[in-house]
Design an enzyme around this catalytic site. Structure first.
Site, mmCIF file in Angstrom:
data_model
loop_
_atom_site.group_PDB
_atom_site.id
_atom_site.type_symbol
_atom_site.label_atom_id
_atom_site.label_comp_id
_atom_site.label_asym_id
_atom_site.label_seq_id
_atom_site.Cartn_x
_atom_site.Cartn_y
_atom_site.Cartn_z
ATOM 1 N N CYS A 2 -2.845 0.621 -0.476
ATOM 2 C CA CYS A 2 -1.521 0.069 -0.761
ATOM 3 C C CYS A 2 -1.008 0.740 -2.013
ATOM 4 C CB CYS A 2 -1.574 -1.445 -0.943
ATOM 5 S SG CYS A 2 0.063 -2.173 -1.280
ATOM 6 N N GLU A 104 3.911 1.397 4.152
ATOM 7 C CA GLU A 104 2.810 2.266 4.547
ATOM 8 C C GLU A 104 3.384 3.400 5.371
ATOM 9 O OE1 GLU A 104 0.084 3.872 3.854
ATOM 10 O OE2 GLU A 104 -0.846 1.904 3.549
#
Length: 217
Positions: A2, A104
């Site tokens: 992340c 993402e």
């Protein structure tokens, strides 16, 4: 992993969601990147919750300097209790990061496609985090890292890793410094992703300097 997320909720909504008394200086952001100060929920000694701003990029307390913090923006759930950089923090310095969503990137033959991962109802949620206090001479730094785990379900086609989301009903147990470590570790499951969805977005978000609504379009 992340490496980018957003927090665009109103102050009152954050205060209500986490049962806080107040917030520190807060401004919504559409594209939060490592090495920035981020809104973090910690537990005080009297068991009350407090929101603070911590540096994203954990610096272990034993580190000789704070220059390599960008290498520790994530901690793997599988080894978080074993790695020297995270072991002590997992034991007694667990925290939550407030988020509206995260980004993402999926690798394609033509390049990369950005996705915005968020709750289906677009409500707030929280990442599992660890924080540390680093001090050397007159320099002090409070920093944190996001815990990640192996991707499942809808996330598997995008990336092999994903950040751990703590269910709202487990906030207190995760933050409790006196909680059994094994029970805290069991909270690093993937059940909260049942409430998540993914939305493709433009490559505007690729640039961390872009911080506006176009990141979500």
């Amino acid at each position: 992993m992340c490496g980018r997320f957003n927090l665009i909720a109103k102050s009152d909504d954050i205060i209500e969601h986490f049962q806080l008394q107040k917030l520190p200086r807060y401004q919504p952001h559409y594209n939060i990147a490592p090495a920035q100060k981020i809104l973090t929920i910690v537990e005080l000694d009297d068991k009350s919750l407090k929101a603070v701003n911590l540096f994203w990029g954990l610096v272990p307390s034993w580190s000789k300097d704070s220059k390599n913090s960008h290498h520790l923006i994530n901690a793997r759930a599988e080894t978080v209790r074993e790695k020297p950089s995270f072991r002590a923090a997992f034991h007694k310095r667990r925290c939550l990061i407030v988020a509206s969503g995260y980004f993402e990137w999926q690798k394609l033959e033509s390049g990369k496609q950005a996705f915005h991962i968020h709750r289906q109802d677009n409500q707030l949620f929280a990442f599992a985090r660890l924080w540390e206090h680093w001090q050397h001479d007159q320099d002090t730094l409070y920093s944190c890292t996001i815990i990640t785990t192996q991707a499942i379900g809808i996330m598997q086609s995008i990336h092999e890793r994903m950040p751990v989301i703590i269910a709202s009903g487990n906030y207190r147990q995760w933050l409790d410094k006196g909680a059994d470590e094994e029970k805290a570790f069991q909270l690093l499951d993937n059940q909260s992703y049942e409430q998540m969805t993914i939305t493709p977005v433009s490559d505007w978000v690729n640039n961390p300097r872009h911080d506006d609504e176009r990141c979500l379009q």
